[in-house]
Design a protein around this motif. Structure first.
Motif, PDB file in Angstrom:
ATOM      1  N   LEU A  21       0.847  -1.188   0.000  1.00 32.80           N
ATOM      2  CA  LEU A  21       0.000   0.000   0.000  1.00 32.80           C
ATOM      3  C   LEU A  21       0.884   1.240   0.000  1.00 32.80           C
ATOM      4  CD1 LEU A  21      -2.437  -1.068   2.862  1.00 32.80           C
ATOM      5  CD2 LEU A  21      -3.119  -0.782   0.472  1.00 32.80           C
ATOM      6  N   GLY A  22       0.372   2.323  -0.573  1.00 34.31           N
ATOM      7  CA  GLY A  22       1.152   3.553  -0.555  1.00 34.31           C
ATOM      8  C   GLY A  22       0.403   4.708  -1.176  1.00 34.31           C
ATOM      9  N   TYR A  23       1.153   5.780  -1.429  1.00 33.11           N
ATOM     10  CA  TYR A  23       0.598   7.025  -1.940  1.00 33.11           C
ATOM     11  C   TYR A  23       1.446   7.521  -3.099  1.00 33.11           C
ATOM     12  CZ  TYR A  23      -1.323   6.908   2.821  1.00 33.11           C
ATOM     13  OH  TYR A  23      -1.929   6.525   3.998  1.00 33.11           O
ATOM     14  N   ILE A  59      -7.334  -1.542   4.867  1.00 34.49           N
ATOM     15  CA  ILE A  59      -8.367  -2.472   5.336  1.00 34.49           C
ATOM     16  C   ILE A  59      -9.750  -1.843   5.208  1.00 34.49           C
ATOM     17  CG2 ILE A  59      -9.219  -3.795   7.307  1.00 34.49           C
ATOM     18  CD1 ILE A  59      -6.323  -3.900   8.337  1.00 34.49           C
ATOM     19  N   ALA A  60      -9.836  -0.535   5.499  1.00 37.42           N
ATOM     20  CA  ALA A  60     -11.121   0.173   5.443  1.00 37.42           C
ATOM     21  C   ALA A  60     -11.590   0.414   4.008  1.00 37.42           C
ATOM     22  CB  ALA A  60     -11.021   1.502   6.181  1.00 37.42           C
ATOM     23  N   GLY A  61     -10.718   0.159   3.031  1.00 28.97           N
ATOM     24  CA  GLY A  61     -11.099   0.354   1.633  1.00 28.97           C
ATOM     25  C   GLY A  61     -10.843   1.757   1.113  1.00 28.97           C
ATOM     26  N   ILE A  62     -10.181   2.594   1.914  1.00 24.32           N
ATOM     27  CA  ILE A  62      -9.885   3.965   1.492  1.00 24.32           C
ATOM     28  C   ILE A  62      -8.709   3.988   0.525  1.00 24.32           C
ATOM     29  CG2 ILE A  62      -9.150   6.243   2.336  1.00 24.32           C
ATOM     30  CD1 ILE A  62     -10.596   5.512   4.978  1.00 24.32           C
ATOM     31  N   LEU A  63      -7.727   3.115   0.757  1.00 25.86           N
ATOM     32  CA  LEU A  63      -6.587   2.963  -0.139  1.00 25.86           C
ATOM     33  C   LEU A  63      -6.688   1.627  -0.858  1.00 25.86           C
ATOM     34  CD1 LEU A  63      -3.443   4.126   1.891  1.00 25.86           C
ATOM     35  CD2 LEU A  63      -4.488   5.277  -0.065  1.00 25.86           C
TER      36      LEU A  63
END
Length: 281
Positions: A21-23, A59-63
């Motif tokens: 995961l990342g930005y 996990i929350a689905g934001i990323l």
């Protein structure tokens, strides 16, 4: 709500398979493998900038994953509590309005609240020690009071999987103790709770399982084994060694190290991951 299925036969609540995961093409969590058991109580620990909040957003689905996958068991209702700094406390709303948002799964975001719903909001506030706060404006609350109100909202969400990102930051000791009691109540009901926390003593005392991150997994398993002095020092070294301007990285060659939900794989040193992006907790 309590899951009576024997633990050995339960499907995991969450499965990570080579998750990155990342930005903006800069990874913040690298190649995470493993699973979170249903009904477990897990702390996510690590130094600042180690990827803890990034993982929670994933996990929350934001990323969305940059590589690999993250699977949440179908049918689970998820509640995500972000850090207080991400909540606009100057929005012109009352405590009642904030907490009532937890009923959206029953009423929708613009649905009219019935008498029973209003009673549920009051009960949720009472469960976190905020009786009589219904009409208080959000910008009049202390940090501890605001966090209690946010926990009351989670109570109303009635979720199977609860994600708490640094819920103990900037709150008083009494509030921390009361929130720990709420978390243990959720755990006792068979809900899966994952909490980002910094206080090592608090983690050791109250969380049976810990995932220790430093942009990658440093350890995952029973807290008493994972939160060792050596592991914490290694996590700090790994986090400090990340190259802030590193580009996208390929998966390492030894991805055969899998960490399933039975854990017992704490302390693997994957020092070949010397790539990272911006610092994100």
């Amino acid at each position: 709500m309590l899951d009576q299925t024997p633990a050995a036969h339960r499907q995991p609540a969450i499965v990570f398979d080579g998750l990155t995961l990342g930005y903006n093409s800069h990874p913040a969590v690298h190649h995470l493998d493993g699973a979170i058991e249903r009904g477990s109580l897990t702390a996510v620990a690590g130094p600042n900038g180690s990827g803890k909040s990034t993982l929670m957003k994933g996990i929350a689905g934001i990323l969305k994953p940059m590589a690999g996958s993250l699977s949440v068991l179908p049918g689970q209702r998820v509640a995500y509590l972000p850090q207080q700094s991400e909540v606009d406390r100057h929005f012109p709303a009352r405590v009642f309005d904030l907490v009532a948002l937890g009923l959206w799964h029953r009423r929708g975001l613009v649905g009219w609240l019935r008498k029973v719903d209003k009673a549920d909001v009051q009960a949720a506030l009472a469960s976190v020690g905020l009786e009589g706060f219904e009409d208080r404006a959000l910008d009049t609350l202390s940090g501890g009071q605001m966090q209690r109100a946010l926990f009351a909202r989670v109570v109303l969400q009635d979720a199977d999987l609860i994600l708490l990102d640094e819920p103990f930051n900037a709150v008083d000791t009494k509030t921390v103790g009361d929130l720990i009691a709420v978390i243990k109540g959720w755990h006792g009901e068979g809900r899966t709770v994952i909490t980002v926390a910094h206080d090592q003593h608090l983690i050791r005392e109250h969380f049976p399982e810990t995932l220790l991150l430093a942009r990658q997994m440093i350890g995952w398993g029973p807290t008493r084994e994972v939160m060792s002095t050596d592991s914490m020092a290694r996590a700090r070294r790994f986090t400090e060694a990340w190259n802030e301007n590193a580009p996208w990285c390929d998966a390492p060659g030894d991805m055969g190290h899998r960490h399933d939900h039975h854990h017992g794989h704490h302390g693997h040193d994957h020092s070949h991951h010397d790539h990272a992006g911006h610092r994100h907790n």
